[in-house]
Design a protein around this motif. Structure first.
Motif, short mmCIF file in Angstrom:
data_model
loop_
_atom_site.label_atom_id
_atom_site.label_comp_id
_atom_site.label_asym_id
_atom_site.label_seq_id
_atom_site.Cartn_x
_atom_site.Cartn_y
_atom_site.Cartn_z
N TYR A 382 0.83 -1.20 0.00
CA TYR A 382 0.00 0.00 0.00
C TYR A 382 0.87 1.26 0.00
CZ TYR A 382 -3.23 3.62 1.53
OH TYR A 382 -3.96 4.77 1.62
N GLN A 383 1.93 1.25 0.81
CA GLN A 383 2.83 2.40 0.86
C GLN A 383 3.45 2.67 -0.51
OE1 GLN A 383 3.15 4.44 3.41
NE2 GLN A 383 1.75 3.20 4.64
N TYR A 384 3.82 1.58 -1.20
CA TYR A 384 4.43 1.71 -2.53
C TYR A 384 3.41 2.20 -3.55
CZ TYR A 384 6.34 0.40 -7.06
OH TYR A 384 6.75 0.41 -8.37
N LEU A 385 2.23 1.58 -3.55
CA LEU A 385 1.21 1.92 -4.55
C LEU A 385 0.68 3.35 -4.35
CD1 LEU A 385 -0.78 -1.44 -4.58
CD2 LEU A 385 0.74 -0.58 -6.36
N SER A 386 0.69 3.83 -3.12
CA SER A 386 0.20 5.19 -2.87
C SER A 386 1.11 6.24 -3.51
CB SER A 386 0.09 5.44 -1.36
OG SER A 386 1.37 5.39 -0.75
N LEU A 387 2.33 5.84 -3.85
CA LEU A 387 3.25 6.76 -4.52
C LEU A 387 3.00 6.83 -6.02
CD1 LEU A 387 6.58 5.71 -2.71
CD2 LEU A 387 5.12 7.68 -2.21
N HIS A 388 2.10 5.96 -6.52
CA HIS A 388 1.82 5.90 -7.95
C HIS A 388 0.32 5.97 -8.19
CE1 HIS A 388 6.02 4.73 -8.64
NE2 HIS A 388 5.87 3.96 -7.59
N PRO A 389 -0.31 7.08 -7.84
CA PRO A 389 -1.77 7.20 -8.01
C PRO A 389 -2.17 7.16 -9.48
CG PRO A 389 -0.80 9.33 -7.51
CD PRO A 389 0.30 8.33 -7.34
N GLY A 390 -3.34 6.59 -9.73
CA GLY A 390 -3.87 6.58 -11.09
C GLY A 390 -3.33 5.46 -11.96
N ARG A 391 -2.42 4.64 -11.44
CA ARG A 391 -1.86 3.54 -12.23
C ARG A 391 -2.75 2.30 -12.10
NH1 ARG A 391 3.70 4.32 -13.08
NH2 ARG A 391 3.59 2.46 -14.37
N GLN A 392 -2.84 1.52 -13.18
CA GLN A 392 -3.62 0.28 -13.11
C GLN A 392 -2.80 -0.78 -12.41
OE1 GLN A 392 -4.98 -0.70 -17.11
NE2 GLN A 392 -7.07 -0.72 -16.32
N VAL A 393 -3.47 -1.56 -11.56
CA VAL A 393 -2.81 -2.64 -10.83
C VAL A 393 -3.46 -3.96 -11.19
CG1 VAL A 393 -2.27 -3.57 -8.55
CG2 VAL A 393 -2.27 -1.10 -8.91
N TYR A 394 -2.65 -4.94 -11.58
CA TYR A 394 -3.17 -6.26 -11.92
C TYR A 394 -2.73 -7.24 -10.82
CZ TYR A 394 -3.87 -4.23 -16.53
OH TYR A 394 -4.29 -3.42 -17.56
N THR A 395 -3.68 -8.05 -10.36
CA THR A 395 -3.33 -9.01 -9.32
C THR A 395 -4.23 -10.22 -9.45
OG1 THR A 395 -3.14 -9.35 -6.93
CG2 THR A 395 -4.96 -7.97 -7.67
N ASP A 396 -3.80 -11.35 -8.88
CA ASP A 396 -4.66 -12.54 -8.94
C ASP A 396 -5.70 -12.48 -7.84
OD1 ASP A 396 -3.47 -13.28 -6.54
OD2 ASP A 396 -2.01 -14.57 -7.51
#
Length: 396
Positions: A382-396
């Motif tokens: 979450y800390q990492y992803l919060s630095l990249h707002p608006g990016r698409q994230v793919y996960t299983d």
């Protein structure tokens, strides 16, 4: 003077317990806690929990109080877990009061101290769950019942019986397995060979709390027994079976899995070894003052081991130590009663040895427990992803 001394000791016990709980803070886990957070968050926003949110959303006694906290303080680790932490500390005080009522001041203080570092309680007291909270109100129900039994004032006794029933009702609204406390009342009545007319006030108190659930689900779904219907549905049964929540080995050994678990699970420490020794001591020596705690502990443990999760089909209760929360209080009280006996062997050898062993091993078990690190990777992500707002994230 003695009263001030006991108060001082209780303050020390609570300070010790709080320190341990904050030092080993756990927070939300990846299972039931998430469901409670989601349901409480929806309610705080003025929405009803989503259909199919699971049984967690049906436990009104936990999601509504937490939703109030969310409305006041927002959704965060503190507002999510403060309620359970406070009830955990109240549970320690209640154990002292219960021990004092049934046994002695010394037994009550020792039981409170044991609860202070009981591994399961330390780890789960800072996590949003229904186990500690429902177990507290179930224990409060027993305390009020036994207090009323000792009361000579008829009117006061009936009022306390009423509050005993209300406490059991609250425990049920938090977690449905609290109904197993009915086994305690049944065993108590059978042993005493009588059922007082005034016990109707216990039923009335429970009915008042139960009516809250009936009216809520009647308005929300049109089915006043919606919670019961869900728990006994094929869907709920399939979840239990397909997710292997039983954790049991093959028949017939699997029928005794709880007895294996209480001696092997690290979050129970070594407590149950000595709890069973205490039970044998009370039975062999016919310690009648311990019988109420035995009526509480033994029938519920037997039901958890051999009983059914459903009322319409035989589905073994999942083997999770969380279900044992209902018998933590009588177990610790029986152990404290045993350790406060004035027999030389117990007083000079067993008591100091057992206390040192339990304290040392329990702290170690809490320290190495994986339960405290369930969401560490998600929090880091979450800390990492919060630095990249608006990016698409793919996960299983």
């Amino acid at each position: 003077m003695a009263k001030n001394k006991n108060l001082f000791l209780m303050i020390l016990i609570l300070a010790f317990a709080l320190t341990l709980r904050l030092l080993f803070f756990t927070g939300i886990d990846s299972s039931d806690s998430i469901g409670y957070v989601k349901a409480a968050s929806d309610i705080a926003k003025g929405m009803q929990p989503e259909e199919g949110a699971g049984v967690g959303a049906l436990r009104l006694g936990i999601v509504y109080p937490v939703s109030v906290l969310y409305s006041l303080f927002g959704v965060n680790e503190i507002s999510s877990n403060i309620l359970v932490l406070l009830i955990s500390l109240c549970f320690i005080v209640l154990l002292y009061k219960l021990g004092k009522l049934v046994f002695s001041q010394r037994a009550g203080l020792l039981a409170a101290f044991l609860m202070g570092f009981f591994p399961f309680d330390v780890v789960n007291s800072t996590r949003l769950n229904t186990d500690i909270t429902s177990a507290f109100f179930a224990a409060l129900c027993v305390y009020l019942f036994l207090k009323s039994e000792k009361s000579e004032n008829t009117i006061k006794s009936k009022i306390i019986y009423l509050f005993s029933g209300l406490s059991l009702g609250i425990a049920y609204l938090i977690k449905e397995t609290s109904l197993l406390m009915g086994l305690f009342f049944a065993a108590y009545a059978i042993y005493n060979k009588k059922i007082k007319i005034s016990y109707i006030f216990i039923v009335l108190g429970f009915a008042l709390m139960f009516s809250i659930e009936i009216l809520y689900f009647l308005k929300l779904t049109g089915d006043q027994f919606y919670r019961y219907s869900y728990i006994n549905s094929d869907y709920a049964a399939r979840i239990v079976i397909e997710n292997k929540m039983q954790g049991r080995s093959d028949f017939p050994a699997g029928l005794f899995h709880y007895f294996y678990m209480v001696f092997s699970d690290k979050l129970l420490g070594l407590f149950y070894i000595f709890i069973f020794i205490a039970i044998m001591y009370c039975l062999i020596n016919r310690k009648k003052e311990a019988y109420p705690m035995l009526f509480w502990f033994i029938p519920i443990l037997l039901y958890l081991n051999f009983g059914s999760l459903s009322l319409t089909k035989y589905i073994l209760v999942p083997t999770s130590i969380r279900f044992l929360s209902l018998i933590t209080a009588p177990g610790l009280l029986l152990l404290s009663f045993f350790l406060t006996q004035n027999e030389t062997l117990i007083k000079r050898v067993l008591k100091p040895g057992i206390m040192i062993l339990l304290l040392a091993t329990s702290t170690g078990y809490v320290y190495i427990s994986r339960d405290r690190f369930f969401l560490d990777e998600e929090k880091e992500s979450y800390q990492y992803l919060s630095l990249h707002p608006g990016r698409q994230v793919y996960t299983d």
